[in-house]
Design an enzyme around this catalytic site. Structure first.
Site, PDB file in Angstrom:
ATOM      1  CB  SER A 159      -5.527   1.069  -0.689  1.00  0.00           C
ATOM      2  OG  SER A 159      -4.434   1.498  -0.704  1.00  0.00           O
ATOM      3  CB  ALA A 160      -5.285   6.250   0.151  1.00  0.00           C
ATOM      4  CB  VAL A 212      -0.966  -0.022   1.038  1.00  0.00           C
ATOM      5  CG1 VAL A 212      -1.910  -1.226   1.092  1.00  0.00           C
ATOM      6  CG2 VAL A 212      -0.109  -0.094   2.607  1.00  0.00           C
ATOM      7  CG  ASP A 226      -4.100   0.480  -3.593  1.00  0.00           C
ATOM      8  OD1 ASP A 226      -5.177   0.180  -4.397  1.00  0.00           O
ATOM      9  OD2 ASP A 226      -3.862   1.430  -3.212  1.00  0.00           O
ATOM     10  CD  GLU A 279      -0.214   3.003  -9.630  1.00  0.00           C
ATOM     11  OE1 GLU A 279      -0.430   4.088  -9.552  1.00  0.00           O
ATOM     12  OE2 GLU A 279       0.214   2.483  -8.561  1.00  0.00           O
ATOM     13  CG  HIS A 323      -2.770   4.220  -6.392  1.00  0.00           C
ATOM     14  ND1 HIS A 323      -1.192   4.674  -7.029  1.00  0.00           N
ATOM     15  CD2 HIS A 323      -2.659   4.703  -5.154  1.00  0.00           C
ATOM     16  CE1 HIS A 323      -0.828   5.367  -6.011  1.00  0.00           C
ATOM     17  NE2 HIS A 323      -1.439   5.370  -5.200  1.00  0.00           N
ATOM     18  NE  ARG A 375       3.199   6.956  -4.518  1.00  0.00           N
ATOM     19  CZ  ARG A 375       2.272   7.217  -3.871  1.00  0.00           C
ATOM     20  NH1 ARG A 375       1.555   6.033  -2.970  1.00  0.00           N
ATOM     21  NH2 ARG A 375       1.674   8.450  -3.719  1.00  0.00           N
TER      22      ARG A 375
END
Length: 354
Positions: free
Chosen positions: A317-318, A265, A291, A296, A315, A267
């Site tokens: 999860s935050a 989670v 994630d 990307e 990307h 980079r």
């Protein structure tokens, strides 16, 4: 001559999409501050905390001029212009600008990509939203860990095939399992708190090695092979920097015991994806919840998409519905510090860019 800010003439410009209620909260908390906010110059959010907004949005020539004129008036920016490194590079020429509140926890990457001069890096403080994402990232990491322990990928495959196995395979307990967290900063410590609540034993890495309450062993990166040798789960929360690139590589995977679960989670550049795939295929890694990725969006040709023991998350999860409120609250706190001349929280390091 540079315009010196005083608490009575401070101007803040909102450079990214933000709900009016949060703009008003910033104004209400700081009545002496001029807050510039022109929503017609900003794209609509497509989902909560969509800081870049709808990519189809285009300003007219007149709107573009108004947008940049507004930003040039600011001592402080809320968000990077157009939420990208190019916008940061352009606004950095404003000698009035002294501080930018970034939306991302890993804002250092954009700061580095903007290629600012040494003078600009010294003059313009950039603060990240690190810590705001700690709880959603920690919860996501726990989901990944539990998925691996409870064999969710195998269960999903059996369900898709309508297959009821004749022999039942036992799952693994969270309680008593050993977790290693690379990066015991705010996100790592929040993840550690949740892991301990499940009865896990937590160790991890930190640039400055020091005892941390509730953490069994703290080492620097050099000690990571020793930590993973007894780990059941490895969770990465580290940002992407030249120092962390491919830090979790073939050496680390080979040091693991077979069946280790990997969660990322932080980079994507921190994990060597080729080495991860080899570890998945030879059994060193039993499951990976990812994630973030080195490139990307994850290229269609990547074998990670179809690997039976990999969860690919885009990307996200935050992200949570509370993110914009939490960042605004963080900004309000830092704005008080800025006015008082005290150090800002979560300042991006202008040398290491984290």
């Amino acid at each position: 001559m540079m315009n010196i800010m005083t608490p009575n003439n401070l101007t803040v410009a909102i450079a990214v999409p933000l709900e009016a209620e949060h703009v008003e909260a910033i104004r209400a908390a700081n009545p002496s501050v001029t807050v510039l906010y022109e929503p017609e110059l900003l794209p609509q959010e497509r989902f909560p905390a969509d800081h870049a907004g709808d990519p189809a949005f285009k300003r007219t020539q007149e709107q573009e001029a108004r947008y940049w004129e507004m930003l040039q008036r600011a001592d402080v920016l809320y968000g990077f212009p157009n939420e990208n490194a190019a916008g940061l590079a352009e606004i950095a020429s404003s000698e009035k600008l002294q501080w930018i509140q970034a939306m991302a926890a890993g804002a250092g990457g954009a700061v580095k990509a903007a290629n600012l001069t040494a003078e600009q890096l010294a003059r313009i403080k950039v603060t990240s939203s690190a810590g705001v994402h700690g709880l959603p990232l920690g919860e996501f990491a726990m989901m990944g860990a539990l998925n691996g322990l409870k064999r969710s990928a195998e269960l999903a495959a059996d369900q898709a095939a309508k297959h009821w196995p004749e022999l039942r395979t036992p799952t693994r307990l969270a309680r008593g399992s050993n977790v290693v967290i690379t990066g015991l900063g705010e996100i790592g410590l929040e993840t550690a708190r949740l892991a301990r609540a499940l009865g896990m034993n937590v160790s991890g890495t930190k640039r400055t090695v020091e005892p941390i309450e509730g953490i069994e062993t703290v080492t620097d990166t050099a000690g990571l092979p020793g930590l993973v040798a007894t780990a059941d789960i490895l969770i990465n929360t580290l940002p992407g920097t030249p120092y962390t690139e491919k830090m979790i590589n073939a050496e680390i995977f080979n040091a693991m015991k077979p069946g280790t679960i990997v969660v990322n989670v932080g980079r994507g550049t921190v994990i060597d994806e080729d080495a991860l795939l080899e570890a998945l295929n030879n059994g060193q890694v039993s499951y990976a919840c990812l994630d973030v990725f080195a490139v990307e969006p994850l290229p269609e040709a990547s074998p990670l998409w179809e690997h039976p023991r990999v969860m690919v998350s885009p990307h996200t999860s935050a992200l949570s519905s509370a993110e914009n409120r939490l960042i605004a609250e963080r900004f309000i706190d830092n704005l008080s510090r800025f006015q008082a001349g005290t150090p800002l929280l979560h300042t991006v390091d202008p040398v290491h860019f984290y």
